[in-house]
Structure formats: C-alpha cells, structure tokens
Design a protein around this motif. Sequence first.
Motif, PDB file in Angstrom:
ATOM      1  N   TRP A 146       0.809  -1.231   0.000  1.00 18.02           N
ATOM      2  CA  TRP A 146       0.000   0.000   0.000  1.00 18.02           C
ATOM      3  C   TRP A 146       0.843   1.283   0.000  1.00 18.02           C
ATOM      4  O   TRP A 146       0.315   2.377   0.200  1.00 18.02           O
ATOM      5  N   ASN A 147       2.127   1.163  -0.198  1.00 19.57           N
ATOM      6  CA  ASN A 147       3.010   2.342  -0.282  1.00 19.57           C
ATOM      7  C   ASN A 147       2.877   3.256   0.932  1.00 19.57           C
ATOM      8  O   ASN A 147       2.745   4.476   0.799  1.00 19.57           O
ATOM      9  N   LEU A 148       2.904   2.669   2.098  1.00 19.08           N
ATOM     10  CA  LEU A 148       2.883   3.482   3.320  1.00 19.08           C
ATOM     11  C   LEU A 148       4.202   4.225   3.491  1.00 19.08           C
ATOM     12  O   LEU A 148       4.235   5.325   4.046  1.00 19.08           O
ATOM     13  N   LEU A 149       5.278   3.638   2.996  1.00 18.75           N
ATOM     14  CA  LEU A 149       6.605   4.215   3.186  1.00 18.75           C
ATOM     15  C   LEU A 149       7.037   4.900   1.887  1.00 18.75           C
ATOM     16  O   LEU A 149       7.912   4.446   1.185  1.00 18.75           O
ATOM     17  N   ASP A 150       6.382   6.029   1.563  1.00 17.26           N
ATOM     18  CA  ASP A 150       6.743   6.739   0.341  1.00 17.26           C
ATOM     19  C   ASP A 150       7.551   7.992   0.638  1.00 17.26           C
ATOM     20  O   ASP A 150       7.754   8.833  -0.209  1.00 17.26           O
ATOM     21  N   GLU A 151       8.001   8.150   1.878  1.00 18.69           N
ATOM     22  CA  GLU A 151       8.835   9.276   2.272  1.00 18.69           C
ATOM     23  C   GLU A 151       9.525   8.903   3.583  1.00 18.69           C
ATOM     24  O   GLU A 151       9.242   7.867   4.171  1.00 18.69           O
ATOM     25  N   ARG A 169      -6.441  -3.615  13.606  1.00 24.67           N
ATOM     26  CA  ARG A 169      -5.794  -2.828  12.551  1.00 24.67           C
ATOM     27  C   ARG A 169      -4.471  -2.244  13.026  1.00 24.67           C
ATOM     28  O   ARG A 169      -3.498  -2.194  12.266  1.00 24.67           O
ATOM     29  N   LEU A 170      -4.442  -1.774  14.265  1.00 29.23           N
ATOM     30  CA  LEU A 170      -3.207  -1.201  14.800  1.00 29.23           C
ATOM     31  C   LEU A 170      -2.090  -2.250  14.876  1.00 29.23           C
ATOM     32  O   LEU A 170      -0.931  -1.962  14.588  1.00 29.23           O
ATOM     33  N   TYR A 171      -2.452  -3.479  15.257  1.00 26.64           N
ATOM     34  CA  TYR A 171      -1.445  -4.543  15.317  1.00 26.64           C
ATOM     35  C   TYR A 171      -0.889  -4.853  13.925  1.00 26.64           C
ATOM     36  O   TYR A 171       0.304  -5.146  13.766  1.00 26.64           O
ATOM     37  N   ASN A 172      -1.750  -4.778  12.913  1.00 26.34           N
ATOM     38  CA  ASN A 172      -1.272  -4.962  11.542  1.00 26.34           C
ATOM     39  C   ASN A 172      -0.237  -3.903  11.167  1.00 26.34           C
ATOM     40  O   ASN A 172       0.798  -4.202  10.567  1.00 26.34           O
ATOM     41  N   ILE A 173      -0.531  -2.642  11.517  1.00 22.78           N
ATOM     42  CA  ILE A 173       0.392  -1.552  11.193  1.00 22.78           C
ATOM     43  C   ILE A 173       1.684  -1.702  11.991  1.00 22.78           C
ATOM     44  O   ILE A 173       2.788  -1.481  11.471  1.00 22.78           O
ATOM     45  N   TYR A 194       8.626  -4.727  10.818  1.00 24.68           N
ATOM     46  CA  TYR A 194       9.387  -5.218   9.660  1.00 24.68           C
ATOM     47  C   TYR A 194      10.341  -4.141   9.151  1.00 24.68           C
ATOM     48  O   TYR A 194      11.511  -4.418   8.851  1.00 24.68           O
ATOM     49  N   LEU A 195       9.861  -2.889   9.078  1.00 20.96           N
ATOM     50  CA  LEU A 195      10.709  -1.791   8.618  1.00 20.96           C
ATOM     51  C   LEU A 195      11.895  -1.574   9.561  1.00 20.96           C
ATOM     52  O   LEU A 195      12.957  -1.121   9.137  1.00 20.96           O
ATOM     53  N   SER A 196      11.677  -1.897  10.848  1.00 20.53           N
ATOM     54  CA  SER A 196      12.763  -1.806  11.832  1.00 20.53           C
ATOM     55  C   SER A 196      13.657  -3.043  11.809  1.00 20.53           C
ATOM     56  O   SER A 196      14.535  -3.194  12.662  1.00 20.53           O
ATOM     57  N   GLU A 197      13.378  -3.954  10.856  1.00 19.07           N
ATOM     58  CA  GLU A 197      14.143  -5.194  10.679  1.00 19.07           C
ATOM     59  C   GLU A 197      14.018  -6.130  11.867  1.00 19.07           C
ATOM     60  O   GLU A 197      14.928  -6.914  12.158  1.00 19.07           O
ATOM     61  N   ASP A 198      12.875  -6.053  12.555  1.00 15.02           N
ATOM     62  CA  ASP A 198      12.591  -6.990  13.647  1.00 15.02           C
ATOM     63  C   ASP A 198      11.444  -7.889  13.182  1.00 15.02           C
ATOM     64  O   ASP A 198      10.275  -7.656  13.489  1.00 15.02           O
ATOM     65  N   LEU A 203      -3.980   6.683   7.221  1.00 11.10           N
ATOM     66  CA  LEU A 203      -4.232   7.775   8.156  1.00 11.10           C
ATOM     67  C   LEU A 203      -3.402   7.620   9.422  1.00 11.10           C
ATOM     68  O   LEU A 203      -2.894   8.606   9.974  1.00 11.10           O
ATOM     69  N   SER A 204      -3.244   6.400   9.888  1.00  9.63           N
ATOM     70  CA  SER A 204      -2.529   6.145  11.141  1.00  9.63           C
ATOM     71  C   SER A 204      -1.027   6.204  10.969  1.00  9.63           C
ATOM     72  O   SER A 204      -0.298   6.566  11.900  1.00  9.63           O
ATOM     73  N   PHE A 205      -0.541   5.830   9.777  1.00  8.45           N
ATOM     74  CA  PHE A 205       0.902   5.730   9.585  1.00  8.45           C
ATOM     75  C   PHE A 205       1.548   7.101   9.488  1.00  8.45           C
ATOM     76  O   PHE A 205       2.587   7.358  10.083  1.00  8.45           O
ATOM     77  N   HIS A 206       0.933   8.001   8.743  1.00 12.10           N
ATOM     78  CA  HIS A 206       1.516   9.342   8.600  1.00 12.10           C
ATOM     79  C   HIS A 206       0.443  10.312   8.134  1.00 12.10           C
ATOM     80  O   HIS A 206      -0.326  10.010   7.224  1.00 12.10           O
ATOM     81  N   GLY A 207       0.402  11.491   8.755  1.00 11.42           N
ATOM     82  CA  GLY A 207      -0.614  12.488   8.432  1.00 11.42           C
ATOM     83  C   GLY A 207      -0.593  12.939   6.992  1.00 11.42           C
ATOM     84  O   GLY A 207      -1.611  13.374   6.454  1.00 11.42           O
TER      85      GLY A 207
END
Length: 469
Positions: free
Chosen positions: A17-22, A47-51, A57-61, A144-148
């Motif tokens: 879902w391209n949450l990490l586009d910046e 939903r929060l646990y999914n995020i 994963y992004l933190s490599e854990d 919405l939760s990941f970044h404003g």
Amino acid sequence: MNSLKSRIEKLQCHFTWNLLDEEVHLDNIKGRLKTQVEFLSASSKCRLYNILAYASYLSEDHEEATDYLLKAEEQLQDTETEDNEAKRIIIYANYAWIFYHRNHTTKVYKYLKKVKEISNKFESPPLQNVLLFEMYSEKGFSLLSFHGRHSERAKDCFEKALDLDRENPELNSSYAIAVYKLEGPNCLTKPLHESFPLLKRAAELNPKDTMVKVLLGLKYQDQKNSKAGLIHIEEALRGTPEFPFLLRYVGKFYRRAEMIDEAILVLSEATRLNPTSCHLHYQLSLCYKKRITTLKKSARKAKLKFQSTRGYTENISKAVSSAILHLETATKYRKTFVSAYLALAFMYGRAEQYQKADEIYHQVLNMDNLTEEEKQKLHLMWAQYELYKRNCQSEAIKHYKEAVQIQCPTVYRKYAIQDCKALAEDILTRIEFDDTGIDLLDFIHEQDGNVPESDMNCTTLELDSDSEE
C-alpha cells in the motif's frame, strides 16, 4: 523465487500500500500506535497490530512483526463473521510477506493458500462488497494512522468504502478525521470547514468516539463558538481522561481559548503518560509562548502605571526557559520536526542566545525533503528574527523575498508580503525616495498579482502547525 515474489506483490496488504513513500520516524510511529492500542476499540486494535507488524518489519525486527500479527489474529478469535473473515485475509497477506523476508518459503505458500481460500468465498456479490469494504477501510485507516501526509489517499479510500456502507459509525469517524487533517491551518486552498458537518454526523453515529468529539470541539472554536466547543471537549475528556493523543487536542483548545493554566496542566499530564511524544512537548512550548505574550502585555500596562515590572520579567524568563526545554525535547525525539526547530530558534532569539538560533536556521535550511510550505515558514521566521532580534534589515529583506517567491498559497507567504509592505513603508517614512524602500515596494507590486486581495487581511500569525500528526 521471482515467481513467488510476483504472487505476493499482487496481495492487498500493508506491504503493497506504499505506506513508506517518504522518510518516516518509526520509533515515533510505533510509540504512538502502542499508546492508541490501550484506548481504541477491538476492531481498531486489530488494525493497529497490523500496522505495528509492518513498522516492526521496517525496523528489521521480523520476529516482533510476527508477534504483532498473532495479536491481530487474537482480536478476531471470539467471533466468526464475514467481516472478520475479510479482516483475516489482510493478516494472512502480511504473514506471507513477513515469512518471505524471513526466507520461510513453505510458510509463504501456506498463507498464500489461506488468502486464496478466503478470496474464493467472496468472489460473488454481495459478499464481494464485504471484502471490498474491508480492504478500503483497512487501507484508509492504515494510511491515516501511519503518517498524516497520507490523509488525501486515506480520504479517497474512505469515500470508496462509504459507497458500500453509508451508515457505518467507525468509517464515518475515520472519514471525518481524514478531512479534518486535510484542513491544515496554514493552507489557503481548501475549505476550512468541510469537516464540520462530517464530524457532527460521526459524533451522532458514534457518540462514544472521543476523538471525533474533541475535533468537533475544535471546529466549533474555529467558528467562534467556544462555548459549544467546550461542551464537546469536556465530554471527550470524561470519556478518555488518560488518552495522551486526545489530551493533546484538549490542550490545544484550552490554549486557543486563553485557558493557559488548564492547557499546561492537561498537556503535562499527557507528557507524563507519553514522555517521548515530540508533539506533546511542542504543544506545551506553544502554551509557554502564549504565556510570554500575556505577561509582556501585563508588564507594559504596569509600566504605564509606574508599577514594578520585576515580577513579570522573572516570570517571562521562566516561561522562555520552559518553552526552550520542551522544544529541545521535541527535537530530540524527532530530528526533522521543522516546526519545533523553528520555534526553538525563535525562543533562542528571545533568550539572546543568537549563536544557537543562527545554527538552527542553517540546520533547517539544509534539511532534506523540506516542503514548499516549510521553506516559506523558515524564511518568514528567519526574516523576522533578523529584523527584530539582529537588527539586520538587509538579511531580513533577503529572507522575506525568499518566502514570497515560493508560489505556494499559505499564510506564511501572505505574512511575508504583509511584512514587506510594512517594512518598505517604514523605510520610506524615515527616508523619502530611499532605494531600498522603493525596490521592496516594486518587488511586492510584482508579486501582488499572485495573491488575491482577500488573502491580505491577516492580523495575527499563529505558528501552530498540526501537519506533523
């Protein structure tokens, strides 16, 4: 392996879902989400646990990511409904991605099979709409939760979901919040009160949603109806009195209502509950800034009456120190918090710590990925600092021009133009036909065509950006 990757890339989940586009700040995101888990509903927790799994994963854990997906599953164990089946398909897709990155190929195929089995159940209408609704809702909530800054994309997702279920309370709340976030205080291109009827409807459909109530209270305040707003603020505070994210907005309402002591009390409690929140420390600094302004007004009145101003001077100094402390804390926890850095430079200037102020302005100037709005804000505040603290007119004019030449319709550009006009008129009042004053007026007249006259009626500058949410 390439064939396997092509299969998981077609899945609908947080990894696609391209949450990490910046650039994002994972520690801040994870800290905020963990706090929200304590106060939000069971469906939101899933939903929060999914995020959180994706953030881990992004933190490599990868092990922690797997644990969060297990917690997401546990939230759905008590009830077997079509909605929950649709939620599971996203969890299983996330599992497939995590195990792909852990090189557990057998488990990847296992979860791809689970995704396929559930998808087959939802192939035909009306069950197909159940799955689509959950996909749009989950994606919107995650954005919405990941970044404003994902709010526009989140809004689009919620609109698609609303086409499938107009009366869903949780969805109406999320949609209203997304629209609210898009109505930033510094942008002139969006209607300022589009979210107001949406928040009212969401509050009616979901009266237990305290976040909707507190935002509705702020919207009433925007419309000069603080009395009605305070009712919603107090109802929200009674509902979740120890929710730091909500207390932040309560503190904002109190500060704007000139209830500074109450604002500081509420925000101090919020920082006790969540001491690493850069936004809470930033909001506290704004309270002390407001207190400084109030104390300075009182000191001027006392001076006119030939009364001692020593007490005011001491209290101003304490307020400046408190503001600096909270801004230093905010920038410690978020290294690219532009608004906090600029506010800190402003306070260093007020405390006559000019070297520190200069260093911060140059530090922000050299930051990567500054938005046009942030650049305008930087040059406007830098110009005011050079003019009023450093008494350097040439440097001030240089930065005012930098702010004006960025063609982005914000309050910062408006104020830069307004300040330039005032400065030029002041120069020409002192020295008629002065070249600097004439050149500055010519520059402003050239730029005026890009700013509607109706946009030039500012009277105060509220440097209170919530765009970092």
